[in-house]
Design a protein around this motif. Structure first.
Motif, PDB file in Angstrom:
ATOM      1  N   LEU A 184       0.830  -1.218   0.000  1.00  0.00           N
ATOM      2  CA  LEU A 184       0.000   0.000   0.000  1.00  0.00           C
ATOM      3  C   LEU A 184       0.860   1.262   0.000  1.00  0.00           C
ATOM      4  CD1 LEU A 184      -2.770  -1.062   2.549  1.00  0.00           C
ATOM      5  CD2 LEU A 184      -2.996  -0.871   0.061  1.00  0.00           C
ATOM      6  N   LEU A 185       1.925   1.267   0.783  1.00  0.00           N
ATOM      7  CA  LEU A 185       2.780   2.458   0.871  1.00  0.00           C
ATOM      8  C   LEU A 185       3.621   2.650  -0.382  1.00  0.00           C
ATOM      9  CD1 LEU A 185       3.709   2.153   4.623  1.00  0.00           C
ATOM     10  CD2 LEU A 185       2.395   4.013   3.556  1.00  0.00           C
ATOM     11  N   LEU A 186       3.970   1.574  -1.047  1.00  0.00           N
ATOM     12  CA  LEU A 186       4.668   1.720  -2.325  1.00  0.00           C
ATOM     13  C   LEU A 186       3.715   2.260  -3.388  1.00  0.00           C
ATOM     14  CD1 LEU A 186       6.818  -1.544  -2.353  1.00  0.00           C
ATOM     15  CD2 LEU A 186       7.694   0.808  -2.251  1.00  0.00           C
ATOM     16  N   TYR A 187       2.489   1.759  -3.405  1.00  0.00           N
ATOM     17  CA  TYR A 187       1.509   2.247  -4.375  1.00  0.00           C
ATOM     18  C   TYR A 187       1.103   3.684  -4.064  1.00  0.00           C
ATOM     19  CZ  TYR A 187      -2.250   2.626  -7.628  1.00  0.00           C
ATOM     20  OH  TYR A 187      -3.036   3.056  -8.665  1.00  0.00           O
ATOM     21  N   PHE A 188       0.733   3.938  -2.830  1.00  0.00           N
ATOM     22  CA  PHE A 188       0.545   5.258  -2.234  1.00  0.00           C
ATOM     23  C   PHE A 188      -0.627   6.079  -2.761  1.00  0.00           C
ATOM     24  CE2 PHE A 188       2.085   9.446  -0.626  1.00  0.00           C
ATOM     25  CZ  PHE A 188       2.269   9.069   0.688  1.00  0.00           C
ATOM     26  N   ASP A 189      -0.906   6.024  -4.036  1.00  0.00           N
ATOM     27  CA  ASP A 189      -1.937   6.872  -4.631  1.00  0.00           C
ATOM     28  C   ASP A 189      -3.338   6.368  -4.283  1.00  0.00           C
ATOM     29  OD1 ASP A 189      -0.003   8.497  -5.942  1.00  0.00           O
ATOM     30  OD2 ASP A 189       0.174   6.980  -7.517  1.00  0.00           O
ATOM     31  N   PRO A 190      -4.297   7.278  -4.111  1.00  0.00           N
ATOM     32  CA  PRO A 190      -5.680   6.840  -3.840  1.00  0.00           C
ATOM     33  C   PRO A 190      -6.236   6.023  -5.001  1.00  0.00           C
ATOM     34  CG  PRO A 190      -5.440   9.219  -3.551  1.00  0.00           C
ATOM     35  CD  PRO A 190      -4.180   8.735  -4.168  1.00  0.00           C
ATOM     36  N   ILE A 191      -7.110   5.076  -4.672  1.00  0.00           N
ATOM     37  CA  ILE A 191      -7.798   4.277  -5.689  1.00  0.00           C
ATOM     38  C   ILE A 191      -9.292   4.533  -5.508  1.00  0.00           C
ATOM     39  CG2 ILE A 191      -8.307   1.960  -6.545  1.00  0.00           C
ATOM     40  CD1 ILE A 191      -5.600   1.074  -5.384  1.00  0.00           C
ATOM     41  N   ASP A 192      -9.907   5.210  -6.457  1.00  0.00           N
ATOM     42  CA  ASP A 192     -11.335   5.540  -6.387  1.00  0.00           C
ATOM     43  C   ASP A 192     -11.715   6.144  -5.036  1.00  0.00           C
ATOM     44  OD1 ASP A 192     -11.887   4.702  -8.996  1.00  0.00           O
ATOM     45  OD2 ASP A 192     -12.199   2.623  -8.352  1.00  0.00           O
ATOM     46  N   GLY A 193     -10.916   7.088  -4.570  1.00  0.00           N
ATOM     47  CA  GLY A 193     -11.190   7.765  -3.308  1.00  0.00           C
ATOM     48  C   GLY A 193     -10.736   6.997  -2.077  1.00  0.00           C
ATOM     49  N   LEU A 194     -10.267   5.778  -2.238  1.00  0.00           N
ATOM     50  CA  LEU A 194      -9.780   4.973  -1.119  1.00  0.00           C
ATOM     51  C   LEU A 194      -8.409   5.508  -0.694  1.00  0.00           C
ATOM     52  CD1 LEU A 194     -10.822   2.444   0.403  1.00  0.00           C
ATOM     53  CD2 LEU A 194      -9.379   1.095  -1.118  1.00  0.00           C
ATOM     54  N   PRO A 195      -8.250   5.887   0.579  1.00  0.00           N
ATOM     55  CA  PRO A 195      -6.988   6.505   1.023  1.00  0.00           C
ATOM     56  C   PRO A 195      -5.890   5.455   1.242  1.00  0.00           C
ATOM     57  CG  PRO A 195      -8.494   6.340   2.860  1.00  0.00           C
ATOM     58  CD  PRO A 195      -9.233   5.828   1.654  1.00  0.00           C
ATOM     59  N   VAL A 196      -5.279   5.011   0.153  1.00  0.00           N
ATOM     60  CA  VAL A 196      -4.276   3.944   0.187  1.00  0.00           C
ATOM     61  C   VAL A 196      -3.115   4.309   1.115  1.00  0.00           C
ATOM     62  CG1 VAL A 196      -2.600   2.681  -1.226  1.00  0.00           C
ATOM     63  CG2 VAL A 196      -4.926   3.079  -2.076  1.00  0.00           C
ATOM     64  N   ALA A 197      -2.624   5.540   1.022  1.00  0.00           N
ATOM     65  CA  ALA A 197      -1.486   5.958   1.851  1.00  0.00           C
ATOM     66  C   ALA A 197      -1.842   5.887   3.339  1.00  0.00           C
ATOM     67  CB  ALA A 197      -1.042   7.365   1.471  1.00  0.00           C
ATOM     68  N   LEU A 198      -3.027   6.370   3.700  1.00  0.00           N
ATOM     69  CA  LEU A 198      -3.455   6.332   5.099  1.00  0.00           C
ATOM     70  C   LEU A 198      -3.614   4.887   5.579  1.00  0.00           C
ATOM     71  CD1 LEU A 198      -4.440   7.672   7.705  1.00  0.00           C
ATOM     72  CD2 LEU A 198      -6.734   7.731   6.694  1.00  0.00           C
ATOM     73  N   MET A 199      -4.214   4.055   4.747  1.00  0.00           N
ATOM     74  CA  MET A 199      -4.380   2.642   5.109  1.00  0.00           C
ATOM     75  C   MET A 199      -3.021   1.979   5.314  1.00  0.00           C
ATOM     76  SD  MET A 199      -7.485   1.783   2.438  1.00  0.00           S
ATOM     77  CE  MET A 199      -7.039   0.082   2.337  1.00  0.00           C
ATOM     78  N   GLY A 200      -2.092   2.259   4.420  1.00  0.00           N
ATOM     79  CA  GLY A 200      -0.745   1.705   4.545  1.00  0.00           C
ATOM     80  C   GLY A 200      -0.040   2.198   5.790  1.00  0.00           C
ATOM     81  N   THR A 201      -0.214   3.481   6.097  1.00  0.00           N
ATOM     82  CA  THR A 201       0.424   4.051   7.284  1.00  0.00           C
ATOM     83  C   THR A 201      -0.128   3.430   8.562  1.00  0.00           C
ATOM     84  OG1 THR A 201       0.853   6.133   6.133  1.00  0.00           O
ATOM     85  CG2 THR A 201       0.850   6.208   8.546  1.00  0.00           C
ATOM     86  N   LEU A 202      -1.444   3.304   8.643  1.00  0.00           N
ATOM     87  CA  LEU A 202      -2.040   2.681   9.836  1.00  0.00           C
ATOM     88  C   LEU A 202      -1.602   1.219   9.969  1.00  0.00           C
ATOM     89  CD1 LEU A 202      -5.662   4.157   9.629  1.00  0.00           C
ATOM     90  CD2 LEU A 202      -3.814   4.848  11.194  1.00  0.00           C
TER      91      LEU A 202
END
Length: 189
Positions: free
Chosen positions: A143-161
């Motif tokens: 998730l942190l490597l991808y980092f960019d949101p996917i359809d509004g899904l906060p990928v970076a935040l999810m990866g960080t948590l």
């Protein structure tokens, strides 16, 4: 060094490490930042899948070996350490998280070697907490490597948590392994 499918998959995992890291350091214009994110996440994701697949195939095909047992955890640690260093450099992972996870890997590797020499390697066999930590860590890194949101899904935040959760599980599993090793050594004293 036995050359079989499980060991080839482990070598593939090692070969994917410079590709995963390197896409972020290509000359300007070779790939866009979004492409670098996608490629790095894909390389790491494939590597993470081979981590599971090589062990499964080694057992299923009866191709376990001492070399494979040595190389597999080395590949895992190199893969995770490289990703965490890149993510720290990109400002996506706090240095403290990288220190906790990499420090734990070094500590537990040394502990396992010490316990094997003492004839107590079973006392530091992989635990459920260790498996949970690994799953959280691998998903977080993708998730942190991808980092960019996917359809509004906060990928970076999810990866960080998830990486913070993985760091907490890292400490819990390390404490568990140290406790098990201590108990095993006390029984022989």
């Amino acid at each position: 060094m036995p050359l079989n499918l499980p060991n080839l998959l482990t070598w593939l995992r090692i070969l994917l490490i410079p590709l995963m890291a390197g896409v972020f350091y290509l000359p300007d214009g070779w790939v866009t930042p979004a492409e670098a994110n996608l490629l790095a996440a894909a390389f790491f994701g494939v590597a993470a899948l081979t981590d599971w697949l090589d062990g499964y195939l080694a057992r299923a095909l009866g191709q376990t070996s001492a070399f494979g047992a040595f190389l597999d955890p080395v590949a895992d640690k190199l893969m995770v350490a490289a990703a965490l260093i890149v993510l720290t450099d990109l400002g996506r992972v706090a240095p403290l998280i990288a220190l906790i996870i990499i420090g734990r890997e070094i500590t537990i590797s040394a502990l396992r070697e010490w316990m094997a020499r003492a004839g107590k390697s079973a006392s530091v066999a992989v635990s459920f907490a260790g498996k949970l930590k690994t799953a959280a860590q691998m998903i977080a890194i993708v998730l942190l490597l991808y980092f960019d949101p996917i359809d509004g899904l906060p990928v970076a935040l999810m990866g960080t948590l998830l990486i913070w959760a993985a760091a907490l599980l890292t400490l819990v599993s390390m404490a568990y392994y140290l406790l098990m090793a201590s108990r095993a050594l006390q029984k022989t004293s």
